[in-house]
Write an enzyme that holds these catalytic residues in place. Structure first.
Site, PDB file in Angstrom:
ATOM      1  N   ILE A 148       5.601  53.496  10.242  1.00  0.00           N
ATOM      2  CA  ILE A 148       6.055  52.312  10.959  1.00  0.00           C
ATOM      3  C   ILE A 148       7.115  52.732  11.978  1.00  0.00           C
ATOM      4  CG2 ILE A 148       5.567  50.822   8.988  1.00  0.00           C
ATOM      5  CD1 ILE A 148       8.632  50.699   8.486  1.00  0.00           C
ATOM      6  N   HIS A 149       7.623  51.744  12.691  1.00  0.00           N
ATOM      7  CA  HIS A 149       8.685  51.959  13.673  1.00  0.00           C
ATOM      8  C   HIS A 149       8.313  53.093  14.638  1.00  0.00           C
ATOM      9  CE1 HIS A 149      10.769  49.018  11.429  1.00  0.00           C
ATOM     10  NE2 HIS A 149      11.395  49.798  10.561  1.00  0.00           N
ATOM     11  N   GLU A 150       9.314  53.878  15.034  1.00  0.00           N
ATOM     12  CA  GLU A 150       9.068  54.923  16.030  1.00  0.00           C
ATOM     13  C   GLU A 150       8.165  56.040  15.522  1.00  0.00           C
ATOM     14  OE1 GLU A 150      13.532  53.778  16.442  1.00  0.00           O
ATOM     15  OE2 GLU A 150      12.050  53.982  14.844  1.00  0.00           O
ATOM     16  N   SER A 151       7.986  56.133  14.201  1.00  0.00           N
ATOM     17  CA  SER A 151       7.161  57.199  13.634  1.00  0.00           C
ATOM     18  C   SER A 151       5.714  57.142  14.124  1.00  0.00           C
ATOM     19  CB  SER A 151       7.173  57.128  12.109  1.00  0.00           C
ATOM     20  OG  SER A 151       8.478  57.282  11.608  1.00  0.00           O
ATOM     21  N   TYR A 236       8.140  52.546  23.117  1.00  0.00           N
ATOM     22  CA  TYR A 236       8.354  51.753  21.912  1.00  0.00           C
ATOM     23  C   TYR A 236       8.838  50.348  22.242  1.00  0.00           C
ATOM     24  CZ  TYR A 236       9.712  50.630  17.147  1.00  0.00           C
ATOM     25  OH  TYR A 236       9.813  50.036  15.920  1.00  0.00           O
TER      26      TYR A 236
END
EC number: 4.1.99.29
Length: 290
Positions: A148-151, A236
């Site tokens: 999730i997120h920036e991963s 992002y």
């Protein structure tokens, strides 16, 4: 001297949440009767603290909301939805996943966990901080993990995407609505006028941030407040902190209703709810002073 009511705001440490709050932190937006402090915690911790009622205003996974609806109202602002994208189920390249594969998820009450569990009911789930999921897959501790997120932007070249959570949403939820991921909730114990003012301030903060995205992005990078570089930050924020984050649209509210109905259908919630019934009633302000 006027006494200001203090509002504790909790959000995740990922770039979009920090970006959407920083206009308040930097003093670009203010209130005549409220002051704000902020705390950054990973999303599962935020969800757990929301179950306890810890913060006046908090970021949550939308999938959590039916469990806290009696204590928190939904804010319309600082929302993240996927539009053809979202969290990713990844594995090592060339690995075949059995029906009961072991998987790392970012938290029990996250929106991606709800959809994952519907799609993979036999998977063996472990919950980890979202920053630890990639390494758990690489080390072989788990067979797969949901990033999730920036991963989702910069994971190892040793990994490949098994499935997009967006595709699960299209299969089980909706083929034409955005994917609900996260938003903000505010404690119902606050006086309604304070809740309305809090939503006003946070909405202006998100609008200010999106309007001045290059300047605010530069300030975040210079202060080392985020974990990505300039190009990744731009990508992002275009995904998760954009014009559609300022105030929920009708389509986004319909998407929430679809998510909640899906949760009821698969036994995650005891009763259906409608998102519109749980928004802060901002019309009260006009009625009160009319």
């Amino acid at each position: 001297m006027k006494n200001f009511k203090h509002i504790s705001v909790a959000h995740s440490p990922d770039a979009d949440d920090i970006f959407m709050y920083m206009a308040v932190k930097f003093g670009w937006i203010s209130s005549k009767n409220l002051n704000f402090s902020n705390t950054a915690l990973d999303i599962q911790t935020l969800n757990v603290e929301a179950l306890k009622g810890t913060f006046e205003a908090t970021a949550i996974s939308f999938a959590l909301y039916p469990l806290i609806k009696n204590d928190y109202a939904l804010l319309r602002t600082a929302v993240s939805f996927g539009e053809g994208y979202g969290p990713k189920l990844v594995k090592k390249k060339g690995v075949f996943l059995k029906r009961n594969f072991k998987v790392a998820l970012s938290g029990e009450h996250t929106s991606n966990a709800l959809l994952f569990r519907i799609a993979y009911p036999e998977a063996r789930i472990v919950y980890k901080n979202f920053l630890e999921i990639e390494s758990a897959v690489l080390s072989g501790e788990v067979d797969a993990g949901v990033l999730i997120h920036e991963s989702i932007l910069n994971f190892s070249t040793e990994l490949e995407v098994e499935r997009e959570i967006w595709d699960i949403w299209r299969e089980f939820g909706s083929s034409d609505l955005p994917l609900p991921l996260g938003g903000m909730a505010i404690r119902r114990s606050l006086p309604l006028t304070d809740a309305i003012e809090c939503e006003r301030v946070l909405t202006k903060a998100v609008l200010m941030a999106t309007t001045h995205k290059p300047l605010l992005s530069k300030m975040l990078l210079e202060r080392n407040l985020i974990r990505v570089d300039q190009d990744e930050l731009k990508t992002y924020l275009n995904l998760y902190a954009n014009d559609s984050s300022v105030s929920m649209s009708e389509a986004q509210l319909d998407a929430l209703d679809t998510l909640f109905a899906l949760g009821v259908k698969h036994g995650f919630y005891s009763e259906p709810i409608k998102a519109r019934d749980h928004l802060v009633p901002t019309e009260y302000q006009n009625l009160r002073f009319s």
